[in-house]
Design a protein around this motif. Structure first.
Motif, PDB file in Angstrom:
ATOM      1  N   GLU A 224      -9.514   5.584  -1.876  1.00  0.00           N
ATOM      2  CA  GLU A 224     -11.107   5.573  -1.650  1.00  0.00           C
ATOM      3  C   GLU A 224     -11.964   4.984  -0.611  1.00  0.00           C
ATOM      4  OE1 GLU A 224     -12.268   3.781  -5.534  1.00  0.00           O
ATOM      5  OE2 GLU A 224     -11.672   5.598  -6.721  1.00  0.00           O
ATOM      6  N   GLY A 225     -11.211   4.092   0.058  1.00  0.00           N
ATOM      7  CA  GLY A 225     -11.859   3.208   1.060  1.00  0.00           C
ATOM      8  C   GLY A 225     -11.398   3.894   2.355  1.00  0.00           C
ATOM      9  N   LYS A 226     -10.555   4.832   2.549  1.00  0.00           N
ATOM     10  CA  LYS A 226     -10.029   5.494   3.598  1.00  0.00           C
ATOM     11  C   LYS A 226      -9.517   4.688   4.713  1.00  0.00           C
ATOM     12  CE  LYS A 226     -11.156   9.773   2.142  1.00  0.00           C
ATOM     13  NZ  LYS A 226     -11.071   9.520   0.949  1.00  0.00           N
ATOM     14  N   THR A 227      -8.549   3.638   4.109  1.00  0.00           N
ATOM     15  CA  THR A 227      -7.975   2.658   5.061  1.00  0.00           C
ATOM     16  C   THR A 227      -6.269   2.680   5.036  1.00  0.00           C
ATOM     17  OG1 THR A 227     -10.175   1.435   4.611  1.00  0.00           O
ATOM     18  CG2 THR A 227      -8.068   0.179   5.501  1.00  0.00           C
ATOM     19  N   PRO A 228      -5.885   2.773   6.115  1.00  0.00           N
ATOM     20  CA  PRO A 228      -4.208   2.812   6.182  1.00  0.00           C
ATOM     21  C   PRO A 228      -3.895   1.427   5.563  1.00  0.00           C
ATOM     22  CG  PRO A 228      -5.119   2.753   8.377  1.00  0.00           C
ATOM     23  CD  PRO A 228      -6.358   2.975   7.570  1.00  0.00           C
ATOM     24  N   ILE A 229      -2.866   1.337   4.837  1.00  0.00           N
ATOM     25  CA  ILE A 229      -2.147   0.232   4.454  1.00  0.00           C
ATOM     26  C   ILE A 229      -0.507   0.255   4.550  1.00  0.00           C
ATOM     27  CG2 ILE A 229      -1.964   0.792   1.961  1.00  0.00           C
ATOM     28  CD1 ILE A 229      -2.197  -1.984   1.272  1.00  0.00           C
ATOM     29  N   PHE A 230      -0.123  -0.561   5.302  1.00  0.00           N
ATOM     30  CA  PHE A 230       1.514  -0.443   5.362  1.00  0.00           C
ATOM     31  C   PHE A 230       2.130  -1.512   4.702  1.00  0.00           C
ATOM     32  CE2 PHE A 230       3.767   1.636   9.194  1.00  0.00           C
ATOM     33  CZ  PHE A 230       4.714   1.671   8.441  1.00  0.00           C
ATOM     34  N   MET A 231       2.703  -1.246   3.485  1.00  0.00           N
ATOM     35  CA  MET A 231       2.997  -2.125   2.545  1.00  0.00           C
ATOM     36  C   MET A 231       4.613  -2.874   2.853  1.00  0.00           C
ATOM     37  SD  MET A 231       1.843  -0.827  -1.138  1.00  0.00           S
ATOM     38  CE  MET A 231       0.273  -0.152  -1.281  1.00  0.00           C
ATOM     39  N   THR A 232       4.846  -3.695   2.329  1.00  0.00           N
ATOM     40  CA  THR A 232       5.898  -4.562   2.788  1.00  0.00           C
ATOM     41  C   THR A 232       6.772  -4.765   1.102  1.00  0.00           C
ATOM     42  OG1 THR A 232       5.056  -6.727   2.604  1.00  0.00           O
ATOM     43  CG2 THR A 232       5.368  -5.852   4.584  1.00  0.00           C
ATOM     44  N   VAL A 233       6.662  -3.633   0.308  1.00  0.00           N
ATOM     45  CA  VAL A 233       7.316  -3.757  -1.077  1.00  0.00           C
ATOM     46  C   VAL A 233       8.381  -2.844  -1.071  1.00  0.00           C
ATOM     47  CG1 VAL A 233       4.836  -3.848  -1.894  1.00  0.00           C
ATOM     48  CG2 VAL A 233       5.791  -1.726  -1.855  1.00  0.00           C
ATOM     49  N   GLY A 234       9.178  -2.992  -2.134  1.00  0.00           N
ATOM     50  CA  GLY A 234      10.514  -2.388  -2.164  1.00  0.00           C
ATOM     51  C   GLY A 234      10.505  -0.977  -2.993  1.00  0.00           C
ATOM     52  N   GLY A 235       9.611  -0.983  -4.044  1.00  0.00           N
ATOM     53  CA  GLY A 235       9.794   0.015  -4.693  1.00  0.00           C
ATOM     54  C   GLY A 235       9.060   1.458  -4.187  1.00  0.00           C
ATOM     55  N   ASP A 236       9.631   2.488  -4.527  1.00  0.00           N
ATOM     56  CA  ASP A 236       9.207   3.857  -4.215  1.00  0.00           C
ATOM     57  C   ASP A 236       7.852   4.328  -4.526  1.00  0.00           C
ATOM     58  OD1 ASP A 236      11.736   3.633  -2.847  1.00  0.00           O
ATOM     59  OD2 ASP A 236      12.404   5.655  -3.474  1.00  0.00           O
ATOM     60  N   PRO A 237       7.414   4.117  -5.876  1.00  0.00           N
ATOM     61  CA  PRO A 237       6.207   4.803  -6.343  1.00  0.00           C
ATOM     62  C   PRO A 237       4.910   4.433  -5.430  1.00  0.00           C
ATOM     63  CG  PRO A 237       7.391   3.662  -8.289  1.00  0.00           C
ATOM     64  CD  PRO A 237       8.030   2.985  -6.789  1.00  0.00           C
ATOM     65  N   VAL A 238       4.860   3.445  -4.500  1.00  0.00           N
ATOM     66  CA  VAL A 238       3.798   3.369  -3.819  1.00  0.00           C
ATOM     67  C   VAL A 238       3.375   4.483  -2.609  1.00  0.00           C
ATOM     68  CG1 VAL A 238       3.787   0.922  -3.975  1.00  0.00           C
ATOM     69  CG2 VAL A 238       4.951   1.967  -2.124  1.00  0.00           C
ATOM     70  N   ILE A 239       4.701   5.143  -2.345  1.00  0.00           N
ATOM     71  CA  ILE A 239       4.682   6.199  -1.359  1.00  0.00           C
ATOM     72  C   ILE A 239       5.083   7.561  -2.144  1.00  0.00           C
ATOM     73  CG2 ILE A 239       4.726   5.014   0.611  1.00  0.00           C
ATOM     74  CD1 ILE A 239       7.655   5.464   0.776  1.00  0.00           C
ATOM     75  N   MET A 240       4.835   7.542  -3.580  1.00  0.00           N
ATOM     76  CA  MET A 240       5.059   8.639  -4.158  1.00  0.00           C
ATOM     77  C   MET A 240       3.927   9.193  -4.739  1.00  0.00           C
ATOM     78  SD  MET A 240       8.698   7.690  -5.955  1.00  0.00           S
ATOM     79  CE  MET A 240       8.858   9.345  -7.121  1.00  0.00           C
ATOM     80  N   GLY A 241       3.535  10.934  -4.864  1.00  0.00           N
ATOM     81  CA  GLY A 241       2.373  11.099  -5.489  1.00  0.00           C
ATOM     82  C   GLY A 241       2.512  11.715  -6.898  1.00  0.00           C
ATOM     83  N   GLY A 242       1.799  12.694  -7.234  1.00  0.00           N
ATOM     84  CA  GLY A 242       2.018  13.169  -8.450  1.00  0.00           C
ATOM     85  C   GLY A 242       1.408  12.059  -9.475  1.00  0.00           C
TER      86      GLY A 242
END
Length: 384
Positions: free
Chosen positions: A114-132
């Protein structure tokens, strides 16, 4: 007199170094500094500061200095979302680095979208870069390997060793569930059969009940999927129960702390890891070797290794900030242009691998970015 004073103040203002001028590039940085993953989040913050200091000392980005706006998530998903809103709407950051945990990362996907701001995460799990069902990930990237990549690297090794019947113990949090999901998904491809499974809480202090149950299924090997002290507890409980089976941990546990907590029970345990864990064993021809050695040198010069020995997590913030900085060099600080430039990253040689990001893959690392390591005489070495 007044004119002279005004002229002096003007001259002083013009002389202020750019590092302290308003024309800095603000990056939000949020990590678990006091929550259950502070042992990861705190050194990650130190690395973030270290890499920003390096960039600024070399002239910044196109002459502009980076300013980190740092916050503590306390492992609280709701607080993490509030911090990200502050970063976007009050601090006017151009991008965000972090957080530490998959669960907190998931809670900010909608906020950055919503804030149209890129975030580069340092987390292990895949759901943060999965859609649906996991929500939009257009503005989300992550520097640690995907869980699916770590599972695949582990399964390749198990197949090579003829260990095809395994028992799984996984944490009941988002990271543990993600690992379990990918093992179910990928097991048939590698001829692996999960013949028993148990779960546990990340704060549990005894896993003998779960280990006893999976032992009775007669597996050839045990797999534990968790971060933090729980992995070491499983290692110790396994030895205490006299279970003579190889134990494989996840890619979040290659860390001297694991050996410290598990003691001699960790001897022989194997797990997928970044090349950072076995830097001295890398071939001179490996393009990552020089980058990793430079990182280790700077980290030790700062003295960080005395309190936080280098582990597989150590390079995540470095890689995230470096890729954001490279994207700013070419695209500037317009958020849409910056997002697009990050997504176009090709062949970035980092601490954790060589990244090639695509619209479909907002991580950009393959199986070849990981090695299998084992604990041998109390230290991590390439697995035999």
């Amino acid at each position: 007199m007044i004119r002279v004073l005004c002229a002096s103040l003007l001259a002083l203002a013009l002389a202020v170094p750019s590092a302290f001028a308003e024309d800095t590039i603000k990056l939000g940085a949020l990590f678990d500094l006091s929550g259950r993953a502070a042992f990861i989040g705190t050194p990650t913050k130190l690395v973030a500061e270290m890499v920003v200091e390096k960039i600024n000392s070399e002239g910044g980005i196109n002459g502009r200095m980076i300013e980190l706006v740092i916050a503590d998530t306390e492992a609280d998903p709701a607080k993490t979302a509030s911090i990200v809103k502050k970063f976007i709407y009050k601090d006017n950051v151009v991008a965000i680095i972090g957080p530490t945990l998959t669960d907190t990362g998931m809670n900010v996907k909608k906020v950055v979208d919503e804030g149209k701001t890129p975030i580069f995460m340092t987390v292990g799990g895949d759901p943060v870069i999965m859609g649906g069902k996991f929500g939009p990930y257009t503005w989300v990237f992550k520097s640690p390997q995907r869980s699916s990549i770590a599972v695949e690297r582990l399964f390749i090794y198990l197949k090579e060793k003829g260990l095809t019947k395994v028992a799984l113990l996984s944490a009941a949090d988002g990271f543990g569930k993600d690992g379990s999901h990918w093992m179910d998904e990928l097991a048939p491809k590698y001829g692996i059969e999960i013949i028993a499974r148990e779960s546990f809480g990340t704060r549990d202090t005894d896993m003998t009940a779960q280990l006893t149950k999976v032992k009775n299924s007669n597996p050839q090997a045990l797999i534990a999927w968790t971060i933090g002290p729980a992995g070491s507890i499983i290692a110790k409980n396994k030895v205490q129960l006299g279970i003579d089976l190889p134990l494989f941990q996840c890619h979040g546990l290659p860390d001297p702390k694991y050996v410290e907590l598990a003691g001699s029970a960790s001897e022989g345990d194997r797990m997928p890891a970044t090349k950072l864990m076995v830097a001295a064993e890398l071939a001179d021809s490996d393009p990552q070797k020089a980058v990793i050695q430079e990182f280790i040198r700077l980290y030790k010069e700062k003295g960080y290794d005395k309190q936080f020995p280098i582990n597989t997590h150590s390079g995540y913030a470095w890689d995230a900030i470096m890729m954001v900085a490279d994207a700013i060099k070419t695209a500037g600080t317009d958020k849409q242009a910056l997002r697009d430039a990050i997504e176009a990253t090709k062949g970035y040689v980092g601490i954790s691998g060589i990244y090639t990001i695509t619209p479909e893959d907002h991580n950009g690392l393959g199986v070849d970015s990981m090695v299998m390591v084992q604990v041998k005489n109390g230290v991590f070495t390439m697995a035999e």
